[in-house]
Write a protein that holds these residues in place. Structure first.
Motif, mmCIF file in Angstrom:
data_model
loop_
_atom_site.group_PDB
_atom_site.id
_atom_site.type_symbol
_atom_site.label_atom_id
_atom_site.label_comp_id
_atom_site.label_asym_id
_atom_site.label_seq_id
_atom_site.Cartn_x
_atom_site.Cartn_y
_atom_site.Cartn_z
ATOM 1 N N VAL A 1 -9.324 1.849 -0.757
ATOM 2 C CA VAL A 1 -8.889 3.117 -0.183
ATOM 3 C C VAL A 1 -9.178 3.132 1.305
ATOM 4 O O VAL A 1 -10.245 2.715 1.745
ATOM 5 C CB VAL A 1 -9.601 4.299 -0.874
ATOM 6 N N SER A 2 -8.234 3.617 2.082
ATOM 7 C CA SER A 2 -8.460 3.856 3.503
ATOM 8 C C SER A 2 -7.793 5.175 3.862
ATOM 9 O O SER A 2 -7.051 5.756 3.075
ATOM 10 C CB SER A 2 -7.885 2.717 4.358
ATOM 11 N N GLY A 3 -8.042 5.643 5.102
ATOM 12 C CA GLY A 3 -7.474 6.908 5.525
ATOM 13 C C GLY A 3 -8.549 7.968 5.653
ATOM 14 O O GLY A 3 -9.749 7.699 5.555
ATOM 15 N N VAL B 1 -14.197 9.765 5.226
ATOM 16 C CA VAL B 1 -13.584 8.463 5.484
ATOM 17 C C VAL B 1 -14.168 7.489 4.463
ATOM 18 O O VAL B 1 -15.147 7.795 3.782
ATOM 19 C CB VAL B 1 -13.823 7.968 6.924
ATOM 20 N N PHE B 2 -13.568 6.331 4.373
ATOM 21 C CA PHE B 2 -13.958 5.384 3.332
ATOM 22 C C PHE B 2 -14.609 4.168 3.948
ATOM 23 O O PHE B 2 -14.074 3.555 4.876
ATOM 24 C CB PHE B 2 -12.742 5.003 2.491
ATOM 25 N N GLY B 3 -15.802 3.807 3.459
ATOM 26 C CA GLY B 3 -16.568 2.690 3.979
ATOM 27 C C GLY B 3 -16.757 1.619 2.929
ATOM 28 O O GLY B 3 -16.392 1.769 1.772
ATOM 29 N N GLU B 4 -17.352 0.518 3.347
ATOM 30 C CA GLU B 4 -17.626 -0.569 2.423
ATOM 31 C C GLU B 4 -18.730 -0.169 1.457
ATOM 32 O O GLU B 4 -19.728 0.428 1.837
ATOM 33 C CB GLU B 4 -18.035 -1.832 3.186
ATOM 34 N N GLY B 5 -18.547 -0.490 0.206
ATOM 35 C CA GLY B 5 -19.557 -0.182 -0.793
ATOM 36 C C GLY B 5 -20.268 -1.425 -1.263
ATOM 37 O O GLY B 5 -19.982 -2.541 -0.826
ATOM 38 N N ASP B 6 -21.229 -1.238 -2.165
ATOM 39 C CA ASP B 6 -21.934 -2.352 -2.781
ATOM 40 C C ASP B 6 -21.162 -2.783 -4.023
ATOM 41 O O ASP B 6 -20.769 -1.955 -4.846
ATOM 42 C CB ASP B 6 -23.353 -1.930 -3.178
ATOM 43 N N GLY B 7 -20.938 -4.072 -4.187
ATOM 44 C CA GLY B 7 -20.192 -4.566 -5.335
ATOM 45 C C GLY B 7 -18.714 -4.318 -5.165
ATOM 46 O O GLY B 7 -18.161 -4.502 -4.079
ATOM 47 N N ASP B 8 -18.047 -3.852 -6.242
ATOM 48 C CA ASP B 8 -16.591 -3.731 -6.209
ATOM 49 C C ASP B 8 -16.122 -2.286 -6.092
ATOM 50 O O ASP B 8 -14.974 -1.979 -6.366
ATOM 51 C CB ASP B 8 -15.977 -4.369 -7.470
ATOM 52 N N PHE C 1 -4.907 15.412 2.921
ATOM 53 C CA PHE C 1 -4.791 13.953 2.918
ATOM 54 C C PHE C 1 -4.075 13.518 4.189
ATOM 55 O O PHE C 1 -2.973 14.000 4.472
ATOM 56 C CB PHE C 1 -3.981 13.475 1.719
ATOM 57 N N ILE C 2 -4.682 12.600 4.925
ATOM 58 C CA ILE C 2 -4.079 12.093 6.157
ATOM 59 C C ILE C 2 -3.968 10.581 6.042
ATOM 60 O O ILE C 2 -4.937 9.838 6.192
ATOM 61 C CB ILE C 2 -4.910 12.477 7.392
ATOM 62 N N ASP C 3 -2.781 10.107 5.685
ATOM 63 C CA ASP C 3 -2.487 8.664 5.583
ATOM 64 C C ASP C 3 -3.530 7.932 4.729
ATOM 65 O O ASP C 3 -4.073 6.898 5.125
ATOM 66 C CB ASP C 3 -2.416 8.036 6.974
ATOM 67 N N VAL C 4 -3.810 8.472 3.546
ATOM 68 C CA VAL C 4 -4.717 7.811 2.606
ATOM 69 C C VAL C 4 -3.940 6.724 1.876
ATOM 70 O O VAL C 4 -2.867 6.983 1.326
ATOM 71 C CB VAL C 4 -5.319 8.827 1.618
ATOM 72 N N GLN C 5 -4.479 5.499 1.876
ATOM 73 C CA GLN C 5 -3.737 4.346 1.365
ATOM 74 C C GLN C 5 -4.515 3.603 0.286
ATOM 75 O O GLN C 5 -5.744 3.507 0.331
ATOM 76 C CB GLN C 5 -3.410 3.380 2.496
ATOM 77 N N LEU D 1 0.849 -1.188 0.000
ATOM 78 C CA LEU D 1 0.000 0.000 0.000
ATOM 79 C C LEU D 1 0.883 1.237 0.000
ATOM 80 O O LEU D 1 1.821 1.334 0.803
ATOM 81 C CB LEU D 1 -0.915 0.035 1.223
ATOM 82 N N VAL D 2 0.601 2.182 -0.896
ATOM 83 C CA VAL D 2 1.242 3.490 -0.803
ATOM 84 C C VAL D 2 0.480 4.323 0.228
ATOM 85 O O VAL D 2 -0.697 4.069 0.511
ATOM 86 C CB VAL D 2 1.257 4.212 -2.160
ATOM 87 N N THR D 3 1.165 5.314 0.799
ATOM 88 C CA THR D 3 0.547 6.214 1.767
ATOM 89 C C THR D 3 0.684 7.639 1.260
ATOM 90 O O THR D 3 1.797 8.109 1.004
ATOM 91 C CB THR D 3 1.206 6.069 3.150
ATOM 92 N N VAL D 4 -0.446 8.323 1.135
ATOM 93 C CA VAL D 4 -0.477 9.675 0.565
ATOM 94 C C VAL D 4 -0.808 10.684 1.656
ATOM 95 O O VAL D 4 -1.804 10.544 2.374
ATOM 96 C CB VAL D 4 -1.523 9.772 -0.569
ATOM 97 N N ASN D 5 0.037 11.699 1.771
ATOM 98 C CA ASN D 5 -0.217 12.833 2.647
ATOM 99 C C ASN D 5 0.023 14.121 1.856
ATOM 100 O O ASN D 5 0.789 14.132 0.885
ATOM 101 C CB ASN D 5 0.704 12.804 3.871
#
Length: 292
Positions: A227-229, A259-266, A210-214, A178-182
Motif C-alpha cells: 500500500v502507498s498513498g 501514510v504507509f511505512g515499511e513494516g516488520d515481516g510481510d 483517499f488520496i492516490d492510495v495504491q 497498481l490500482v489507484t483509489v480516490n
C-alpha cells in the motif's frame, strides 16, 4: 440478505473484551492525563477503522480493487476470491448498469482474543472512460459505494460496534500493476478500551479522504504489504472515562494524516500522525505499537 448475528455474540462481546487486560497499564482519568490519553485513544480507534481484518477503510478499498478479478464466468466474477469466513450474494440492474453486493465475513475465533464479524452492502459500476459497462474486463475503472453495514470487533482490551458506514470511491487503472483509489469514507462507531482499573468509551465519527492510495488489484491479501498513498481525515469523539465511582466526559476533535511505512515481516504499517505524534499501526489487525 440475512442480518448479522449480533444477538448470538453479545455474551462474547462482554466476556472477551476483558481478555488479556491484566497486563495493561492503567490510565488516569482527569486533567492533563485525560488530554494525553485522548490522543492515544483516537489513534487506536483510527487504526481499527483502517484495518483489513476489521472491515475498515483499507478492506473497503481492497474489496473495490478485487472486483476486477474474473472467474470462469463473467457473471460470477470474483466469487472465488473472497477470504475464508466470508459469504456473499450479488445482483445486477440492467437499467442503471449497476451491481449490488452483500457480503458477510467472520474472522478469528469467538473464543479467542481476536474476533470480527461484519457485513457490507455495496453498489458498484464499471466504467470504460465515462461510459458504464457490465463487466470488469470491459472497464478501466469502477465507482464503488458502501450504502450500509454492520459490525463488531474484539481484541485484547478493546471492543468495537459499528453504528454507520458509507464510502464513495473511484478505483482507476484496474488492469494495471497498481490500482489507484480516490474518494471518501465515513464511519461512526462506539469503541470501548479496557484496562485493569478503568474503562474508556469513545463514540465517534470519522471522515477519511483517499488520496492516490495504491495497491495491486485482484487479491486483498496483497494490501497487507503493498500500500502507498495518503489518507487525510477528521475524528470527532465523545470519550467517557470511568474508574470506580469516578466519571468524566471529554469531547475531542482531531485532524490526522496516514501514510504507509515499511513494516516488520510481510505486513506494512500505517503511520498515523495526530496532535504532532506519530503512531505505528498494523494495517491488517489494527493494533497500535506501544499503546495498551
Amino acid at each position: 440478505m440475512k442480518p448479522i448475528r449480533f444477538s448470538l455474540l453479545a455474551t462474547f462481546l462482554v466476556a472477551l473484551a476483558f481478555a488479556g487486560c491484566d497486563n495493561a497499564d492503567p490510565v488516569t482519568a482527569g486533567g492533563g492525563d485525560a488530554n494525553l490519553s485522548s490522543t492515544e485513544d483516537a489513534a487506536v480507534s483510527i487504526a481499527n477503522a483502517l484495518s483489513l481484518e476489521g472491515g475498515g477503510a483499507l478492506d473497503i478499498a481492497a474489496s473495490a480493487s478485487e472486483l476486477v478479478v474474473t472467474s470462469s464466468s463473467s457473471s460470477s466474477f470474483g466469487g472465488d476470491r473472497f477470504p475464508d469466513g466470508c459469504s456473499h450474494e450479488s445482483s445486477y440492474d440492467e437499467t442503471t448498469m449497476t451491481w449490488t453486493r452483500f457480503i458477510e465475513c467472520e474472522h478469528g475465533n469467538p473464543g479467542g482474543l481476536f474476533y470480527a464479524l461484519f457485513s457490507r452492502t455495496a453498489t458498484y459500476q464499471f466504467l470504460d472512460g465515462d461510459m458504464p459497462v457490465q463487466y470488469p474486463e470491459e472497464a478501466d475503472a469502477v465507482n464503488f459505494d458502501i450504502i450500509d453495514g454492520e459490525g463488531i470487533r474484539i481484541a485484547p482490551g478493546f471492543s468495537h460496534e459499528l453504528l454507520d458506514i458509507g464510502a464513495d470511491l473511484n478505483v482507476a487503472n484496474i488492469h494495471g500493476e497498481l490500482v489507484t483509489v480516490n474518494g471518501t469514507y465515513d464511519r461512526a462507531a462506539t469503541d470501548t478500551l479496557y484496562t485493569r482499573n478503568a474503562e474508556r468509551t469513545l463514540t465517534y465519527d470519522l471522515a477519511l479522504n483517499f488520496i492516490d492510495v495504491q495497491a495491486p488489484p485482484g487479491d486483498r491479501r496483497h494490501w497487507r504489504n503493498a500500500v502507498s498513498g495518503t489518507l487525510e481525515g477528521v475524528y470527532h469523539a465523545v470519550i467517557t472515562f470511568m474508574r470506580g465511582d469516578a466519571y468524566e466526559e471529554v469531547e475531542i476533535w482531531k485532524e490526522f494524516t496516514i501514510v504507509f511505512g515499511e513494516g516488520d515481516g510481510d505486513v506494512r504499517d500505517a503511520l498515523i500522525t495526530i496532535d504532532g505524534r506519530t503512531f505505528r499501526a498494523d494495517i491488517e489487525t489494527g493494533q497500535v505499537q506501544g499503546v495498551d
